[in-house]
Design an enzyme around this catalytic site. Structure first.
Site, PDB file in Angstrom:
ATOM      1  N   CYS A  11       1.152  -1.574   0.210  1.00 50.60           N
ATOM      2  CA  CYS A  11       0.055  -0.573   0.008  1.00 50.60           C
ATOM      3  C   CYS A  11       0.787   1.335   0.239  1.00 50.60           C
ATOM      4  O   CYS A  11       1.469   2.134   0.958  1.00 50.60           O
ATOM      5  CB  CYS A  11      -0.851  -0.391   1.286  1.00 50.60           C
ATOM      6  SG  CYS A  11      -1.966   1.878   0.919  1.00 50.60           S
ATOM      7  N   CYS A  51      -0.544   3.850   1.975  1.00 53.73           N
ATOM      8  CA  CYS A  51      -0.229   4.326   3.689  1.00 53.73           C
ATOM      9  C   CYS A  51       1.303   3.996   3.995  1.00 53.73           C
ATOM     10  O   CYS A  51       1.118   4.619   5.089  1.00 53.73           O
ATOM     11  CB  CYS A  51      -0.148   2.336   4.590  1.00 53.73           C
ATOM     12  SG  CYS A  51      -1.887   2.275   3.084  1.00 53.73           S
ATOM     13  N   ASP A  52       2.237   4.146   3.480  1.00 54.72           N
ATOM     14  CA  ASP A  52       3.369   3.596   3.587  1.00 54.72           C
ATOM     15  C   ASP A  52       4.404   4.793   2.761  1.00 54.72           C
ATOM     16  O   ASP A  52       5.897   4.608   3.239  1.00 54.72           O
ATOM     17  CB  ASP A  52       4.319   2.456   3.556  1.00 54.72           C
ATOM     18  CG  ASP A  52       3.258   0.952   4.507  1.00 54.72           C
ATOM     19  OD1 ASP A  52       2.737   2.031   5.357  1.00 54.72           O
ATOM     20  OD2 ASP A  52       3.267   0.098   4.024  1.00 54.72           O
TER      21      ASP A  52
END
Length: 411
Positions: free
Chosen positions: A134, A137-138
């Site tokens: 993801c 997300c990161d």
């Protein structure tokens, strides 16, 4: 177990489940949605979203899913946190890992799908330590660092483009020959022109390694067999998805990959259970198709509830004999015969006449094997005692048969 009987229990809170909650709650169905994580599913982890209708300037997955969630709640849908581990189709209940049980008149399955893993050495050990599925997300963890993206479909190329906002360099490992990608042409064009993206064609990742965090990957060239060690700080993997349907084993029919099989009304092989979204066997998996699935499933579930409950109370639980006429005003033969059927039944006040329009109520017709119109079934205490179909449905014949049944009932 919750003491409340809900009209609609939805399993999964991605775009399909949330759309179903919006449509269900707006139709005044008591609706509860159970999601094991934050509502939004995979869509909530996609940063750039440029193809959802109405957002020509683009939007983000988190923003769109937050809007979906607020929309569902505004109509009165309940959203609860929980991981569903069991469904009882007989009692129409779902049970969570924490032991909470919810009962519904209909159930919509929208468990979604999760990213597929590569299955290479080091992947699981370094998951969350440089291995990610993801970018939304990161990505910010890799500011000014080098990362590798594995895959060449829409998700891989779109997220690679997004990563270039943060990373110093993004290397995409592609299994195909040079210049061949599976992503949409617009995404390809953008990535191929991006100066921060480099390409490793006809290659696969063989191993991910590092001392506690990702430090390198070993890449194999499929043409030459040569292994190359590439220093990197992160690996983002986009090689497809796996439907989250393991808990449904034996409950509904699935295809060879585990995706739920439905018809156009999102009905599964189990009565009263519907499916929507990425866990369904379908041609295209996008936010818009998931939302469409959810809307269809909710409307179909609403019709199922009223059809089933209406038939049960009006026919199966009726103390009088009931002559049920399966017909449709869209069929000329039905139109010509319905008056005669009504006259024949009207001659016996001890009978109740109940008409079922098969165009609107297909499930009941299928259940009782109605293939010709008109068809007349006579029920006593919920059991069929007479069946006349097609050319057999004549006023005189029906009146004679009803007279025989009435005589038997009176004695």
């Amino acid at each position: 177990m919750s003491g409340q009987l809900y009209d609609l229990v939805i399993v999964g809170g991605g775009p399909a489940g949330l759309a179903a909650a919006i449509y269900g709650a707006r139709s005044k169905l008591s609706t509860i949605l159970i999601e094991k994580g934050k509502p939004g599913g995979q869509a909530a982890t996609t940063q750039d979203m440029e193809n959802y209708p109405g957002f020509s300037a683009g939007t983000t997955g988190p923003q769109l899913m937050q809007a979906f969630t607020e929309h569902a709640r505004s109509f009165g849908a309940e959203i609860r946190r929980g991981e569903v581990v069991e469904i009882d189709p007989g009692r129409m209940t779902v049970t969570t890992k924490a032991g909470e049980t919810y009962a519904g008149r209909a159930i919509i399955l929208a468990p979604g799908a999760q990213p597929r893993t590569l299955g290479v050495k080091g992947e699981l050990a370094l998951r969350g330590k440089g291995v990610s599925y993801c970018a939304t997300c990161d990505a910010d963890f890799f500011t000014d660092l080098d990362v590798v993206v594995v895959g060449n479909g829409d998700a891989a190329i779109e997220e690679a483009n997004y990563l270039t906002r943060f990373a110093a360099k993004v290397t995409i490992v592609v299994i195909h020959d040079e210049g061949v990608l599976d992503a949409a042409p617009m995404l390809q064009e953008r990535a191929l022109k991006n100066p921060r993206i480099e390409w490793l064609w006809k290659s696969v990742v063989e191993e991910i390694s590092g001392d506690g965090i990702v430090e390198r990957v070993i890449v194999k060239n499929l043409k030459t067999g040569e292994l190359t060690t590439l220093s990197t700080n992160g690996v983002f993997i986009y090689v497809g998805t796996v439907p989250q349907t393991g808990f449904l084993k034996g409950l509904v029919e699935v295809d060879e990959r585990g995706y739920i099989i439905t018809n156009d009304q999102m009905e599964t092989s189990a009565a009263g259970i519907f499916a929507a979204g990425d866990a369904r066997s379908k041609y295209l998996r996008q936010v818009i198709t998931a939302a469409a699935d959810g809307a269809i499933a909710a409307v179909a579930a609403e019709k199922y509830i009223f059809e089933e409950e209406g038939f049960r109370s009006s026919v199966l639980e009726e103390v009088r004999p009931v002559a049920v006429v399966f017909w449709t005003p869209m069929n000329q033969e039905c139109i010509e015969r319905i008056s005669g059927i009504e006259r024949a039944a009207g001659a016996f006040p001890e009978f109740k006449l109940w008409k079922v329009d098969t165009y609107r109520n297909q499930r009941v017709a299928r259940r009782y094997g109605v293939t010709e119109l008109p068809t007349v079934l006579v029920f006593i205490n919920g059991e069929i005692v007479l069946r006349l179909a097609g050319s057999q449905v004549q006023e005189e014949v029906l009146q004679e048969k009803l007279a025989e049944i009435a005589k038997g009932v009176s004695t």
